[in-house]
Design a protein around this motif. Structure first.
Motif, PDB file in Angstrom:
ATOM      1  N   GLU A 305      -7.826  45.550 105.734  1.00 11.70           N
ATOM      2  CA  GLU A 305      -7.036  46.737 106.068  1.00 11.70           C
ATOM      3  C   GLU A 305      -7.902  47.963 106.314  1.00 11.70           C
ATOM      4  O   GLU A 305      -7.719  48.681 107.291  1.00 11.70           O
ATOM      5  N   GLY A 306      -8.831  48.250 105.426  1.00 14.12           N
ATOM      6  CA  GLY A 306      -9.658  49.434 105.603  1.00 14.12           C
ATOM      7  C   GLY A 306     -10.303  49.861 104.307  1.00 14.12           C
ATOM      8  O   GLY A 306     -10.340  49.129 103.308  1.00 14.12           O
ATOM      9  N   ASP A 307     -10.855  51.084 104.306  1.00  9.17           N
ATOM     10  CA  ASP A 307     -11.446  51.666 103.104  1.00  9.17           C
ATOM     11  C   ASP A 307     -10.322  52.087 102.160  1.00  9.17           C
ATOM     12  O   ASP A 307      -9.498  52.940 102.511  1.00  9.17           O
ATOM     13  N   GLU A 308     -10.314  51.513 100.966  1.00 12.04           N
ATOM     14  CA  GLU A 308      -9.238  51.796 100.021  1.00 12.04           C
ATOM     15  C   GLU A 308      -9.564  53.050  99.225  1.00 12.04           C
ATOM     16  O   GLU A 308     -10.703  53.279  98.818  1.00 12.04           O
ATOM     17  N   PHE A 360      -1.309  60.003  90.283  1.00 10.05           N
ATOM     18  CA  PHE A 360      -2.739  59.909  90.578  1.00 10.05           C
ATOM     19  C   PHE A 360      -3.231  61.233  91.166  1.00 10.05           C
ATOM     20  O   PHE A 360      -2.653  61.743  92.135  1.00 10.05           O
ATOM     21  N   ASP A 361      -4.295  61.777  90.568  1.00 12.69           N
ATOM     22  CA  ASP A 361      -5.098  62.812  91.228  1.00 12.69           C
ATOM     23  C   ASP A 361      -6.226  62.071  91.927  1.00 12.69           C
ATOM     24  O   ASP A 361      -7.087  61.473  91.281  1.00 12.69           O
ATOM     25  N   LEU A 362      -6.233  62.085  93.240  1.00 13.48           N
ATOM     26  CA  LEU A 362      -7.169  61.267  94.008  1.00 13.48           C
ATOM     27  C   LEU A 362      -8.599  61.765  93.934  1.00 13.48           C
ATOM     28  O   LEU A 362      -9.523  61.065  94.351  1.00 13.48           O
ATOM     29  N   GLY A 363      -8.810  62.981  93.415  1.00  8.04           N
ATOM     30  CA  GLY A 363     -10.167  63.511  93.305  1.00  8.04           C
ATOM     31  C   GLY A 363     -10.684  64.135  94.581  1.00  8.04           C
ATOM     32  O   GLY A 363     -11.772  64.721  94.596  1.00  8.04           O
ATOM     33  N   ALA A 364      -9.949  64.025  95.685  1.00  9.99           N
ATOM     34  CA  ALA A 364     -10.328  64.606  96.976  1.00  9.99           C
ATOM     35  C   ALA A 364      -9.116  64.523  97.894  1.00  9.99           C
ATOM     36  O   ALA A 364      -8.110  63.885  97.573  1.00  9.99           O
ATOM     37  N   PHE A 365      -9.224  65.171  99.049  1.00 11.72           N
ATOM     38  CA  PHE A 365      -8.128  65.185 100.019  1.00 11.72           C
ATOM     39  C   PHE A 365      -8.311  64.064 101.049  1.00 11.72           C
ATOM     40  O   PHE A 365      -9.432  63.772 101.476  1.00 11.72           O
ATOM     41  N   TYR A 366      -7.191  63.481 101.467  1.00 11.70           N
ATOM     42  CA  TYR A 366      -7.217  62.395 102.455  1.00 11.70           C
ATOM     43  C   TYR A 366      -6.023  62.514 103.394  1.00 11.70           C
ATOM     44  O   TYR A 366      -4.988  63.067 103.036  1.00 11.70           O
ATOM     45  N   TRP A 367      -6.201  61.947 104.612  1.00 12.28           N
ATOM     46  CA  TRP A 367      -5.063  61.645 105.476  1.00 12.28           C
ATOM     47  C   TRP A 367      -4.608  60.238 105.103  1.00 12.28           C
ATOM     48  O   TRP A 367      -5.377  59.282 105.248  1.00 12.28           O
ATOM     49  N   ILE A 368      -3.380  60.078 104.653  1.00 14.32           N
ATOM     50  CA  ILE A 368      -2.905  58.791 104.133  1.00 14.32           C
ATOM     51  C   ILE A 368      -1.688  58.338 104.930  1.00 14.32           C
ATOM     52  O   ILE A 368      -0.793  59.141 105.228  1.00 14.32           O
ATOM     53  N   ASP A 369      -1.644  57.042 105.267  1.00 13.87           N
ATOM     54  CA  ASP A 369      -0.505  56.523 106.017  1.00 13.87           C
ATOM     55  C   ASP A 369      -0.121  55.099 105.612  1.00 13.87           C
ATOM     56  O   ASP A 369       0.727  54.481 106.262  1.00 13.87           O
ATOM     57  N   THR A 370      -0.717  54.560 104.558  1.00 20.47           N
ATOM     58  CA  THR A 370      -0.484  53.156 104.212  1.00 20.47           C
ATOM     59  C   THR A 370      -0.488  52.964 102.702  1.00 20.47           C
ATOM     60  O   THR A 370      -1.352  53.497 102.005  1.00 20.47           O
ATOM     61  N   PHE A 371       0.478  52.168 102.226  1.00 19.95           N
ATOM     62  CA  PHE A 371       0.598  51.816 100.805  1.00 19.95           C
ATOM     63  C   PHE A 371       0.682  50.302 100.681  1.00 19.95           C
ATOM     64  O   PHE A 371       1.392  49.642 101.439  1.00 19.95           O
ATOM     65  N   PRO A 455       2.997  45.799  88.350  1.00 25.75           N
ATOM     66  CA  PRO A 455       1.973  45.969  89.392  1.00 25.75           C
ATOM     67  C   PRO A 455       0.589  45.606  88.856  1.00 25.75           C
ATOM     68  O   PRO A 455       0.216  45.997  87.749  1.00 25.75           O
ATOM     69  N   ALA A 456      -0.149  44.850  89.639  1.00 25.03           N
ATOM     70  CA  ALA A 456      -1.525  44.504  89.281  1.00 25.03           C
ATOM     71  C   ALA A 456      -2.524  45.356  90.054  1.00 25.03           C
ATOM     72  O   ALA A 456      -3.579  45.713  89.529  1.00 25.03           O
ATOM     73  N   GLU A 457      -2.214  45.687  91.299  1.00 30.12           N
ATOM     74  CA  GLU A 457      -3.077  46.533  92.116  1.00 30.12           C
ATOM     75  C   GLU A 457      -2.226  47.451  92.974  1.00 30.12           C
ATOM     76  O   GLU A 457      -1.265  46.999  93.610  1.00 30.12           O
ATOM     77  N   ILE A 458      -2.567  48.728  92.975  1.00 31.73           N
ATOM     78  CA  ILE A 458      -1.931  49.720  93.836  1.00 31.73           C
ATOM     79  C   ILE A 458      -3.002  50.244  94.776  1.00 31.73           C
ATOM     80  O   ILE A 458      -4.089  50.625  94.330  1.00 31.73           O
ATOM     81  N   GLN A 459      -2.716  50.258  96.059  1.00 31.70           N
ATOM     82  CA  GLN A 459      -3.716  50.644  97.043  1.00 31.70           C
ATOM     83  C   GLN A 459      -3.154  51.657  98.034  1.00 31.70           C
ATOM     84  O   GLN A 459      -1.987  51.589  98.413  1.00 31.70           O
ATOM     85  N   LEU A 460      -4.015  52.578  98.451  1.00 29.01           N
ATOM     86  CA  LEU A 460      -3.711  53.542  99.505  1.00 29.01           C
ATOM     87  C   LEU A 460      -4.792  53.468 100.565  1.00 29.01           C
ATOM     88  O   LEU A 460      -5.978  53.305 100.248  1.00 29.01           O
TER      89      LEU A 460
END
Length: 740
Positions: A305-308, A360-371, A455-460
């Protein structure tokens, strides 16, 4: 009302010889007149979240780009170092590509990393097989991707024909990481078969295994381990050759020679060489020559998928929390076995809110479009995905944007590989620093029966360059109190991007202690004190900004040179840069920062205006502006004063005086006038005067400038500065508001 405000003029004064050569410091370089940041080493010593910047060899920095459709084998080592599996008994920095591999007795494990080096001329070739066991138990390897990925395709690429052969027969298997049922101590996880060759293969050199499921709402299958098992080999009969080519081969590559006896009806049968030699010439059939098989796999690709985003959250300084007690790390560690359990529908009981969530505080800003979410057991019946960029509601809480609200949909899905159950949602991109997964915990009036979600894994996943990255310099020591002049920076800012540069300054430093276990893990002071002495590591003192430090300045606007607005002169400063983008497809690139400074005309300049208030607007009256310099023995002093008012005011010079405070506040200025004072022509809203230099030994404690003006609004801000034109003309040092 007249007020003093610190001003933003460039300031330069006589350079006392304090450092003839540049002084190198970790995150910057200090010369006699500049702070310079322009190398990869400099930026590496600035503070910024882990993994958010791309540091160029040319000394540039830009936000990291979140990739999609990646080859997940290319960054295996990064993930194994991030969360090292128990089977690897090494420090993270000592992990090598070979640590990602397990294999059979003759699998030549040391060469398996050639499969993910991106080079089709390197390969994995198993060692010679032993005749004591079957081939499949020897020629196999398992590749650990370092985390669970959403894989869309697995590709095997064999070497070109002139370099070797594909495997005659083989299987490809995969696992999401589950331990075999009934054997939790097994060294390898449970695998499912993805590909099995059913007939001998000597020609096909690329195999693609599509993992997209037609019934799914999203592409891909969750997996962490890939296994390749060679089940068949031609051994000494890899490829038939002519006798001439056979004899030209190195002896190590010469394979079998088969001798055939002619039978009736153009048939042949294989015979021993000694039998062939005794046959009559008309009974001797063909002699076939073979090159040994060279089973060589060049590359294995796992297209994912990409960089998680969530996997590196803790290392970036982010954190997570849940309304129900749960291990946040278990949901982002890349391991399917580490799952958590939440109540999703139940009687109210002790629950205080009808909704539960994981924040979750992601620790940085991102453009997110996938869960994506992998389950370790039962599924959520519904959930909501909320994102926030840090904006606040009127009550001070985060303002949330709902990207997905899934109601009573299917309870996830089971792949036809029986790997597990997954959820997935794609949505319009959002800029986010915070994320929460929300579900319903109980129904009003519900009973005490219910269900859970595990849930075992949550990904963005996101796309493009990160929209906002902040980096902060280390402490800059100026080598004494310095007068800060201007700041300039070199950056590429395509449309939709920008670079924000700020400063803060101070004279005091404090020290804080950091505590470490003997394995290098940082802990709190309380945790450290509870440790047995054998587990205690070092305590390290770290200098931090003291109580007198200013806040961050307003962003500087002119990259070619903006006047410093942070308090000055000061001994210490810090720099901050923020790289911004409104479009994920473009980013700003920062190449260097230079801050100009000089020695001050005085250690400090405090100024005030009397009278502070006026009775009537529009009427001219006289004001007195007082300046008190704070000199050190080596300060050069000043010989020019500049006072600037709003554009609707006209300033007229009345006199300049100097002496001790008691004399200057009296009405009688006889003998207090500074001889040789000259008014330098300026615009009407400014007043600039030159005079003989006033320094540490001049006997002048306070300078008083009398001027006449009329105030036309309810408030006006005056800006004042001093310079020593006899040394470095144009080096104005501002006057700070204070008790003069």
């Amino acid at each position: 009302m007249l007020k003093m405000r610190s001003i933003q003029f460039a300031i330069a004064a006589v350079a006392i010889a304090w450092a003839a050569n540049a002084v190198a410091q970790a995150g910057h370089r200090v010369t006699s007149s500049q702070v310079v940041v322009n190398s990869r080493t400099h930026w590496q010593n600035w503070s910024f979240p882990s993994g958010v910047l791309e540091l160029g060899g040319d000394g540039s920095v830009r936000p990291q780009q979140m990739r999609r459709d990646i080859n997940a084998v290319q960054d295996i080592i990064d993930h194994l170092r991030l969360r090292t599996p128990e089977r690897i008994k090494k420090e993270p920095e000592d992990i090598t590509p070979a640590d990602a591999v397990q294999g059979g007795a003759t699998a030549n494990i040391s060469d398996v990393p050639n499969l993910f080096d991106g080079d089709l001329t390197t390969y994995w070739e198993p060692d010679a097989a032993s005749v004591d066991s079957d081939l499949a138990s020897q020629w196999w390897f398992v590749l650990d991707l370092g985390r669970m990925v959403m894989a869309k395709k697995i590709v095997l690429k064999f070497v070109d024909e002139d370099m070797g052969d594909p495997f005659l027969q083989f299987d490809v298997l995969a696992s999401q990481g589950n331990k075999p049922r009934g054997n939790q101590r097994a060294e390898l996880p449970e695998f499912g078969t993805l590909l099995r060759t059913l007939r001998p293969n000597k020609d096909q050199r690329v195999f693609e295994i599509d993992l997209n499921q037609a019934e799914a709402d999203f592409a891909g299958t969750g997996l962490r381990f890939v296994q390749v098992v060679v089940t068949g080999s031609a051994f000494d009969r890899g490829r038939e050759l002519s006798q001439a080519k056979y004899e030209a081969l190195p002896r190590s590559e010469q394979g079998a020679i088969d001798y055939f006896k002619r039978l009736s009806g153009d048939r042949e049968t294989l015979v021993e060489p000694s039998v062939y030699d005794r046959l009559d010439a008309d009974r001797q059939g063909l002699i076939r020559y073979y090159r040994k098989e060279r089973p060589r796999l060049a590359e294995i690709e796992v297209l994912a998928e990409g960089d998680e985003i969530l996997s590196g959250m803790l290392e970036r300084g982010g954190f997570g929390k849940a309304t129900q007690t749960a291990s946040i790390s278990n949901m982002i560690d890349g391991e399917i076995e580490s799952k958590v359990q939440f109540i999703t529908t139940f009687g109210k009981g002790s629950l205080t809110s009808p909704e539960g969530n994981v924040f979750f505080d992601l620790g940085a800003f991102y453009w997110i479009d996938t869960f994506r979410m992998a389950y370790g057991g039962s599924t959520f019946s519904d959930y909501r995905l909320d994102f926030s960029d840090g904006s606040l509601e009127a009550d001070g809480t985060l303002r949330w944007l709902t990207a997905i609200e899934r109601n009573q949909s299917s309870f996830g899905r089971v792949t036809n590989l029986s790997f597990g159950t997954y959820e997935g949602n794609d949505f319009a991109k959002v800029k986010a620093r915070f994320f929460r997964l929300v579900w319903k915990q109980f129904e009003a009036g519900g009973g005490f029966g219910g269900r859970t979600g595990q849930p075992a894994e949550i990904q963005l996943y996101g796309r493009g360059f990160q929209p906002e990255v902040t980096l902060t310099s280390d402490l800059v020591r100026l080598g004494g109190s310095r007068n800060l002049l201007s700041i300039e920076w070199d950056a590429d800012t395509p449309p939709g991007t920008s670079v924000v540069v700020q400063t803060r300054t101070g004279n005091e430093l404090d020290e804080v202690l950091r505590y470490f276990k003997n394995d290098g893990t940082e802990v709190t002071e309380v945790e450290y004190n509870k440790l047995l002495s054998i587990f205690r590591g070092d305590t390290v003192g770290e200098e931090v900004a003291g109580a007198d430090w200013s806040d961050w300045s307003q962003p500087y606007e002119v990259a070619s040179g903006s006047a410093i607005t942070s308090p000055s002169p000061r001994e210490f400063l810090e720099l901050r840069a923020v790289l911004l983008s409104e479009d994920p497809e473009v980013s700003a690139t920062l190449r260097s920062i230079r801050l100009n400074f000089t020695n001050p005309v005085a250690q400090g300049l405090a100024g005030e205006v009397i009278p502070f208030r006026v009775e009537n607007l529009g009427e001219e009256q006289q004001f007195s502006f007082y300046v008190r310099p704070d000199f050190s023995r080596r300060d050069p002093g000043f010989d020019e004063l500049l006072l600037v008012a709003p554009s609707d005011m006209n300033l007229r010079f009345e006199g300049l005086y100097g002496g001790d405070e008691a004399a200057l506040v009296a009405d009688d200025m006889t003998g207090m006038a500074i001889d040789g004072t000259q008014v330098v022509p300026t615009a009407g809203d400014s007043l600039r005067v030159a005079f003989p230099a006033i320094g540490p030994n001049s006997g002048v404690d306070v300078v008083r400038l009398d001027f006449t003006t009329a105030l036309f609004s309810t408030g006006a801000v005056l800006e004042a500065s001093l310079q020593n034109g006899g040394t470095v003309a144009g080096g104005w040092q501002r006057v700070d508001p204070g008790e003069a």
